[in-house]
Scaffold this active site. Structure first.
Site, PDB file in Angstrom:
ATOM      1  N   CYS A  87       0.986  -1.127  -0.195  1.00  0.00           N
ATOM      2  CA  CYS A  87       0.076  -0.034   0.122  1.00  0.00           C
ATOM      3  C   CYS A  87       0.747   1.220   0.081  1.00  0.00           C
ATOM      4  CB  CYS A  87      -0.800   0.081   1.074  1.00  0.00           C
ATOM      5  SG  CYS A  87      -2.123  -1.310   1.382  1.00  0.00           S
ATOM      6  N   ASN A 113      -9.989   0.078   0.649  1.00  0.00           N
ATOM      7  CA  ASN A 113      -8.667   0.271   0.387  1.00  0.00           C
ATOM      8  C   ASN A 113      -8.019  -0.335  -0.950  1.00  0.00           C
ATOM      9  OD1 ASN A 113      -6.030  -0.181   0.746  1.00  0.00           O
ATOM     10  ND2 ASN A 113      -6.061  -1.101   2.641  1.00  0.00           N
ATOM     11  N   HIS A 137      -3.206   7.423   2.610  1.00  0.00           N
ATOM     12  CA  HIS A 137      -3.640   6.082   2.070  1.00  0.00           C
ATOM     13  C   HIS A 137      -4.908   5.631   3.224  1.00  0.00           C
ATOM     14  CE1 HIS A 137      -3.923   2.103   1.325  1.00  0.00           C
ATOM     15  NE2 HIS A 137      -3.635   1.421   2.411  1.00  0.00           N
TER      16      HIS A 137
HETATM   17  O1  UT7 Z   1      -3.672  -1.033   3.352  1.00  0.00           O
HETATM   18  C1  UT7 Z   1      -3.014  -1.963   4.524  1.00  0.00           C
HETATM   19  C2  UT7 Z   1      -2.769  -1.714   5.833  1.00  0.00           C
HETATM   20  N1  UT7 Z   1      -4.024  -2.155   6.643  1.00  0.00           N
HETATM   21  C3  UT7 Z   1      -4.638  -1.408   7.421  1.00  0.00           C
HETATM   22  O2  UT7 Z   1      -4.452  -0.522   7.784  1.00  0.00           O
HETATM   23  C4  UT7 Z   1      -5.812  -2.392   8.263  1.00  0.00           C
HETATM   24  C5  UT7 Z   1      -5.615  -2.033   9.769  1.00  0.00           C
HETATM   25  N2  UT7 Z   1      -6.439  -2.777  10.453  1.00  0.00           N
HETATM   26  C6  UT7 Z   1      -7.911  -2.320  10.770  1.00  0.00           C
HETATM   27  O3  UT7 Z   1      -8.252  -1.609   9.786  1.00  0.00           O
HETATM   28  C7  UT7 Z   1      -8.797  -2.792  11.722  1.00  0.00           C
HETATM   29  O4  UT7 Z   1      -7.968  -3.639  12.850  1.00  0.00           O
HETATM   30  C8  UT7 Z   1      -9.758  -3.811  10.880  1.00  0.00           C
HETATM   31  C9  UT7 Z   1     -10.838  -3.192  10.365  1.00  0.00           C
HETATM   32  C10 UT7 Z   1      -9.031  -4.919  10.050  1.00  0.00           C
HETATM   33  C11 UT7 Z   1     -10.635  -4.509  12.101  1.00  0.00           C
HETATM   34  O5  UT7 Z   1     -10.971  -3.679  13.148  1.00  0.00           O
HETATM   35  P1  UT7 Z   1     -10.823  -3.989  14.750  1.00  0.00           P
HETATM   36  O6  UT7 Z   1     -11.448  -3.151  15.424  1.00  0.00           O
HETATM   37  O7  UT7 Z   1      -9.336  -4.158  14.736  1.00  0.00           O
HETATM   38  O8  UT7 Z   1     -11.545  -5.443  15.021  1.00  0.00           O
HETATM   39  P2  UT7 Z   1     -10.805  -6.971  15.351  1.00  0.00           P
HETATM   40  O9  UT7 Z   1      -9.840  -7.503  14.300  1.00  0.00           O
HETATM   41  O10 UT7 Z   1     -10.189  -6.650  16.927  1.00  0.00           O
HETATM   42  O11 UT7 Z   1     -12.034  -7.778  15.537  1.00  0.00           O
HETATM   43  C12 UT7 Z   1     -13.072  -7.157  16.463  1.00  0.00           C
HETATM   44  C13 UT7 Z   1     -14.333  -8.385  16.080  1.00  0.00           C
HETATM   45  C14 UT7 Z   1     -14.003  -9.925  16.304  1.00  0.00           C
HETATM   46  O12 UT7 Z   1     -14.915 -10.489  16.871  1.00  0.00           O
HETATM   47  P3  UT7 Z   1     -14.463 -10.957  18.398  1.00  0.00           P
HETATM   48  O13 UT7 Z   1     -13.422 -11.820  18.317  1.00  0.00           O
HETATM   49  O14 UT7 Z   1     -14.497  -9.985  19.227  1.00  0.00           O
HETATM   50  O15 UT7 Z   1     -15.792 -11.880  18.627  1.00  0.00           O
HETATM   51  C15 UT7 Z   1     -13.882 -10.034  14.759  1.00  0.00           C
HETATM   52  O16 UT7 Z   1     -14.141 -11.454  14.439  1.00  0.00           O
HETATM   53  O17 UT7 Z   1     -15.035  -8.109  14.954  1.00  0.00           O
HETATM   54  C16 UT7 Z   1     -15.020  -9.348  14.146  1.00  0.00           C
HETATM   55  N3  UT7 Z   1     -14.928  -9.129  13.086  1.00  0.00           N
HETATM   56  C17 UT7 Z   1     -16.047  -8.791  11.990  1.00  0.00           C
HETATM   57  N4  UT7 Z   1     -17.486  -8.605  12.296  1.00  0.00           N
HETATM   58  C18 UT7 Z   1     -18.292  -8.493  11.573  1.00  0.00           C
HETATM   59  C19 UT7 Z   1     -13.992  -9.173  11.844  1.00  0.00           C
HETATM   60  N5  UT7 Z   1     -14.422  -8.681  10.622  1.00  0.00           N
HETATM   61  C20 UT7 Z   1     -15.724  -8.446  10.872  1.00  0.00           C
HETATM   62  C21 UT7 Z   1     -16.620  -8.361   9.744  1.00  0.00           C
HETATM   63  N6  UT7 Z   1     -17.966  -8.303  10.220  1.00  0.00           N
HETATM   64  N7  UT7 Z   1     -16.303  -7.988   8.575  1.00  0.00           N
END
Ligand code: UT7
Length: 314
Positions: A113, A269, A239
C-alpha cells in the site's frame, strides 16, 4: 537541484459497485460493523476481463492527457502494485506496450500500500539528477483476485482501481519539498499473501497499531524536513485503509476534518492506487489548489511507510 512535481493526474475505477449490504450476503458481516470499524460503505470490483494492467493503462492515458504530454515525452514508467497480472512481464512493460512507448525503461515496484509513495520518490530522483524529464508513476491494484471472499476479516476491506501521475520539473519552490520512506521487515508477518492459498492474510489489530503510531510520526518527520510546521498543511491525503487510522493521524497533526481526504467511503482500500485516486478526487472537488502544501502518507505490507510533502502546482 531541480524541483520535481506532479503535472498530470488520471484514474480508473471499475464500474461494478459492491456495497456493504452486498457483502452481507457473502459472509457473516453487516453494514454497521463495516462502516463504524473501517469507514467503508462501498468499493469497486473489476470484472474478470479487467486486470491490473488494463486499469493502469486507462489511468496512464488520462494522466498524459491531463499533463498535456505525448507518449513520446515519457522517459520512464514505474508501476506500484502488489497484484501484477503475472510474475513477469511487469505491469509497467504491459503499459509500455499499450502506450507504444517503445524502448523506454519500465519497471514494477513492490511496497504494497506504500507503493505509490515509494514510486513517486524513486521517479523524483531521476528527474532531479537530470537523467529523465518526465516519469509516469502508476498505482494499480486488483486486490479482488487475492481476496478470500469467505474471510470476513479481509474481504470487506479492499477495492480495485488505478491512479497515475506524471512527474516533471516544476518551478522552484513547488513540487516535492521533502519525503521520508521506511520499512520494518519484522512486521511482515502481520500482513502478507499466504503462500498456500495465495490470499491476503492480516492481523488487523497489529497493522492498526503500527499505522496509528507510524503514520503521524512519518508525516511529522517529512514536514520537519521540509522546514514546515503542521499549521502550514493545507490538505492531507493519507492512504485510505481505515477512517479510524486517518482520524488518529488527523488529530495528532492538529488538522480540521475539511483538510483531510476521505475517499475510503466509496473506494475501500485500493492499496497502491488509493493515494492517486484520493488526490484526483480532491482536485476534482476543488480541495487542492495552486501553492497548497499537501502531505501524502502511505503505509502497509512489509511493513512499509512513506510520506511526501509537496507544494501543489507547476
Ligand atoms: O492497507 C494496508 C493496511 N491495512 C490496514 O491498515 C488495516 C488495519 N486494521 C484495521 O483496519 C482493523 O484492525 C480492522 C478493520 C481490520 C478490524 O477492526 P478491529 O476493530 O481491529 O477489529 P478486530 O480485528 O479486533 O475484531 C473485532 C471483532 C472480532 O470478533 P470477536 O473476536 O471480538 O468476537 C472479529 O471477529 O470483529 C469481528 N469481525 C467482524 N465482524 C463483522 C472481523 N471482521 C468482521 C466483519 N464483520 N467483516
Amino acid at each position: 537541484m531541480k524541483s520535481v512535481g506532479i503535472i498530470g493526474v488520471g484514474t480508473y475505477l471499475p464500474e461494478q459497485v459492491v456495497t456493504n449490504h452486498d457483502l452481507e450476503k457473502l459472509v457473516n458481516t453487516d453494514d454497521e460493523w463495516i462502516r463504524t470499524r473501517t469507514g467503508i460503505e462501498e468499493r469497486r470490483i473489476a470484472s474478470n476481463e479487467m486486470d491490473t494492467s488494463d486499469m493502469a493503462i486507462i489511468a496512464a492515458k488520462k494522466a498524459l492527457i491531463n499533463a498535456s504530454l505525448d507518449v513520446s515525452d515519457i522517459d520512464l514508467i514505474i508501476v506500484a502494485t502488489a497484484t501484477a497480472d503475472s510474475v513477469f512481464p511487469s505491469v509497467a512493460c504491459m503499459v509500455q506496450e499499450a502506450l507504444e512507448a517503445h524502448h523506454i525503461p519500465a519497471m514494477d515496484l513492490s511496497a504494497a500500500c506504500t507503493g505509490f509513495v515509494y514510486a513517486l520518490v524513486t521517479g523524483k530522483q531521476f528527474i532531479e539528477t537530470n537523467t529523465y524529464k518526465n516519469v509516469l508513476i502508476i498505482g494499480s491494484e486488483k486486490f479482488s483476485k487475492i481476496i478470500d471472499w469467505t474471510d470476513r476479516n479481509t474481504c470487506v476491506l479492499f477495492g480495485d482501481g488505478a491512479g497515475a501521475v506524471v512527474l516533471s520539473e516544476v518551478s522552484q519552490g513547488k513540487g516535492i519539498l521533502a519525503f521520508e520512506l521506511g520499512a520494518e521487515g519484522t512486521g511482515g508477518k502481520h500482513l502478507f499473501v499466504d503462500k498456500q492459498t495465495n490470499y491476503v492474510a492480516m492481523n488487523g489489530r497489529e497493522v492498526f497499531k503500527f499505522a496509528a503510531r507510524q503514520v503521524p510520526e512519518s508525516c511529522l518527520n517529512a514536514i520537519k524536513k521540509a522546514g514546515l510546521e503542521t499549521t502550514d498543511i493545507d490538505y492531507f491525503v493519507p492512504h485510505q485503509a481505515n477512517t479510524r487510522i486517518i482520524d488518529a493521524a488527523r488529530e495528532r497533526l492538529g488538522l480540521a476534518k475539511e483538510k483531510v481526504s476521505a475517499t475510503i467511503k466509496e473506494h475501500g482500500n485500493t492499496s497502491a492506487a488509493s493515494i492517486p485516486l484520493a488526490l484526483f478526487t480532491e482536485i476534482e472537488n476543488g480541495k487542492i489548489n495552486e501553492n497548497d502544501i499537501i502531505v501524502m502518507v502511505g503505509f502497509g505490507g512489509g511493513l512499509t511507510w512513506g510520506s511526501v510533502v509537496l507544494r501543489w502546482g507547476k
